[in-house]
Scaffold this active site. Structure first.
Site, PDB file in Angstrom:
ATOM      1  N   ASP A 174      17.004  24.596  -0.705  1.00 51.02           N
ATOM      2  CA  ASP A 174      16.257  23.727   0.474  1.00 51.02           C
ATOM      3  C   ASP A 174      15.572  24.613   1.161  1.00 51.02           C
ATOM      4  O   ASP A 174      15.192  25.761   0.565  1.00 51.02           O
ATOM      5  CB  ASP A 174      17.518  23.178   1.277  1.00 51.02           C
ATOM      6  N   HIS A 250      11.345  19.957   0.230  1.00 44.87           N
ATOM      7  CA  HIS A 250      12.662  20.618   0.517  1.00 44.87           C
ATOM      8  C   HIS A 250      12.717  21.976  -0.353  1.00 44.87           C
ATOM      9  O   HIS A 250      13.553  22.697  -0.758  1.00 44.87           O
ATOM     10  CB  HIS A 250      13.979  20.021   0.367  1.00 44.87           C
ATOM     11  N   GLU A 313      12.331  12.983   0.625  1.00 45.94           N
ATOM     12  CA  GLU A 313      11.550  13.554   1.868  1.00 45.94           C
ATOM     13  C   GLU A 313      10.385  14.391   1.476  1.00 45.94           C
ATOM     14  O   GLU A 313      10.530  15.537   2.069  1.00 45.94           O
ATOM     15  CB  GLU A 313      12.487  14.231   2.813  1.00 45.94           C
TER      16      GLU A 313
HETATM   17  C1  TNX Z   1      18.352  13.688   4.995  1.00 43.36           C
HETATM   18  S1  TNX Z   1      19.916  12.984   2.626  1.00 43.36           S
HETATM   19  C2  TNX Z   1      18.415  14.874   3.948  1.00 43.36           C
HETATM   20  C3  TNX Z   1      18.976  15.984   4.313  1.00 43.36           C
HETATM   21  C4  TNX Z   1      19.544  16.420   5.480  1.00 43.36           C
HETATM   22  C5  TNX Z   1      20.352  15.074   6.015  1.00 43.36           C
HETATM   23  C6  TNX Z   1      20.855  15.351   7.466  1.00 43.36           C
HETATM   24  C7  TNX Z   1      18.825  13.658   1.994  1.00 43.36           C
HETATM   25  C8  TNX Z   1      18.540  13.134   0.460  1.00 43.36           C
HETATM   26  N1  TNX Z   1      18.015  14.292   2.675  1.00 43.36           N
HETATM   27  O1  TNX Z   1      17.951  17.134   3.746  1.00 43.36           O
HETATM   28  O2  TNX Z   1      20.135  17.560   5.557  1.00 43.36           O
HETATM   29  O3  TNX Z   1      19.349  13.988   6.093  1.00 43.36           O
HETATM   30  O4  TNX Z   1      21.755  14.166   7.626  1.00 43.36           O
END
Ligand code: TNX
Length: 515
Positions: A174, A250, A313
């Site tokens: 990440d 990420h 994301e």
């Molecule tokens: C969203 S869930 C994210 C994570 C974060 C999380 C915190 C997802 C696929 N991505 O990177 O840690 O929310 O709740």
């Protein structure tokens, strides 16, 4: 009869008396069964569990695998009578689960790591016939935001197996840390595994509130040998390890190690702040090749059919202002940056397919065309899971409103609870989760492979805190994924969960007290 077992078995009837385990109790069956009995019952009882019963003891634990007696994988029947315990199963996994059930039927003292005197090792006489509702019963642990060493990861897996989970989704990369050793690219761990410091408190989006950091260098990584050891430890417990390598978002830790993977000439250090990063991978052929090399090493360590490539994301801000990205979009004849993300995912999916593996991605991958074999992890609203199933993709249901164990357990959040990620997810709500959304039409239901609990660790720095967030909620998730919906009953679950928390305490696992 309601045995104090979690997850609750499919069928159960009791006879009233009990079997008593004694120093003369014999064990017979497949080697894995015998060693599991010795491992689980030996330390607290001090019994040897040899192959022959003492002359005055009629008692024996017997295990056998008889596939012809069952029509589903992972099934077992456990019969406890006054003179014998007999576990018969469809396969090795079923036999393993029979022993997990047996453990929970014993006095909780059996979970102690060393000899306990003065306990009558009684097991109530029962007949249990059991099998799981779903094939994918997962828990994800984020080992990037905080690092948990391989010894702890094995302990975590042990606890999963106790609750009949069978998938450990290992979130390994990440923005704030790259964890797997990759021999071809040593800087991934020399540089990417270490961040300069960690954010204190919540990460407010409003930069007017100053962000505070602890000033302490933080990190760690897993050697390939350690990962192999975790995989084989998990396999012995019928847990498949699904590794996750995130792309193209990420990925800041990887970009910090190899700036040529990014979009800007200036180097970016490993992330120290939580949230969505604007720095993401570029889309060069060389970057795709880099990740294929990474995956080649990973596939050698992880035999899992499924490999997770993230895909969530991916913020487009940086791509939108990068001329080279515009060129790349044109070169590939794509519509826009969004489509470029889809292109990268498809390329990597194809790569995994050539190696005989299947790609899993977070539900943002649905924003583009997908290869038919892509499996979707539905973390946002359930409508995305439904859409994936309708597009004939397999789905693993992890909607955050029911499965994010990094959310607060109490409604007043910070006032009564340690700092957490935000959101409120009480025990009962986890229990009420059904991985098959009501709105899903019958013909698509078979696309739901199962579900999964997520433990993101931005605010979870150590093992004790993991346990506080996991239990009792992971117990509710285990039951949701195993027990038929019609057999679920929250009031009865709470009663069993209260007992089960005492079992966990014997293992040194202290969850959050049940309200
Ligand atoms: C969203 S869930 C994210 C994570 C974060 C999380 C915190 C997802 C696929 N991505 O990177 O840690 O929310 O709740």
């Amino acid at each position: 009869m309601n045995p104090r077992v979690i997850p609750h078995p499919v069928e159960c009837s009791a006879a009233g008396s009990s079997f008593v385990m004694t120093p003369g109790t014999a064990v017979r069956g497949p080697e894995a069964f015998v060693s599991q009995i010795r491992r689980d019952f030996g330390p607290a009882t001090g019994f040897a569990f040899g192959p022959t019963a003492a002359p005055n003891a009629a008692d024996i634990l017997r295990g056998s695998i008889e596939p012809a007696r069952f029509d589903r994988p992972e099934s077992y029947v456990l019969e406890v009578t006054e003179n014998a315990v007999h576990a018969v199963a469809a396969d090795a996994a079923g036999l393993f689960y029979a022993v997990q059930t047996l453990r929970q039927l014993m006095p909780p003292e059996v979970f102690r790591a060393s000899r306990v005197h003065g306990v009558p090792w009684e097991i109530p006489c029962v007949r249990i016939a059991d099998h799981p509702r779903f094939a994918w019963r997962g828990v994800m642990l984020d080992c990037s935001r905080h690092f948990f060493d391989a010894a702890y990861v094995k302990r975590f897996i042990d606890l999963l197996a106790l609750h009949k989970f069978n998938v450990f989704h290992w979130h390994l990369t990440d923005d704030q840390g790259w964890r797997p050793e990759i021999k071809k690219y040593p800087k991934l761990t020399e540089i990417g595994a270490w961040r300069a410091e960690t954010l204190l408190g919540h990460c407010s989006a409003d930069k007017k509130i100053p962000r505070l950091y602890d000033g302490v260098r933080y990190g760690g990584f897993y050697t390939q040998d350690e990962m192999r050891d975790v995989v084989s430890y998990a396999a012995d417990r019928h847990v498949t390890v699904v590794p996750e390598i995130e792309l193209p978002g990420h990925s800041r830790a990887a970009i910090a190690a190899y700036p040529e993977l990014g979009n800007t000439p200036e180097p970016w250090p490993v992330g120290t702040t939580w949230g969505i990063e604007s720095h993401i991978l570029n889309a060069e052929e060389s970057t795709l090749r880099f990740y294929q090399d990474v995956l080649d090493e990973m596939l050698d360590i992880f035999p899992s059919r499924y490999v997770h490539l993230g895909g969530d994301e991916a913020c487009m801000d940086e791509w939108k202002v990068t001329p080279r990205i515009h060129e790349r979009v044109e070169e590939l004849g794509l519509a826009n940056e969004q489509a470029l993300q889809g292109y990268m995912i498809r390329r990597m999916d194809n790569f995994l397919a050539t190696r005989g593996r299947r790609m899993v991605g977070w539900d943002e991958i649905l924003e583009n065309d997908l290869e038919p074999g892509a499996t979707v992890m539905n973390w946002r609203d359930r409508e995305f899971g439904i859409a994936a199933a309708k597009r004939n993709h397999d789905v693993i249901m992890c909607p955050n409103e029911f499965t994010y164990l990094d959310f607060y357990q109490a409604e007043d959040m910070t006032r009564s609870e340690p700092l957490a990620g935000g959101g409120h997810l009480p025990l009962e709500k986890v229990y009420q989760f059904d991985p098959v959304p009501q709105a899903l039409e019958a013909e698509h239901v078979k696309r739901v492979l199962g579900g999964q609990a997520q433990l993101w660790t931005e605010y979870i720095p150590n093992a004790d805190h993991i346990h506080y967030m996991m239990y009792p909620r992971a117990m509710a998730m285990a039951e949701t994924l195993w027990t038929p919906a019609a057999r679920k009953d929250y009031v009865d679950f709470r009663r069993r969960a209260t007992h089960h928390m005492r079992i966990l305490q014997r293992l040194g696992v202290h969850g959050r007290p049940i309200d």
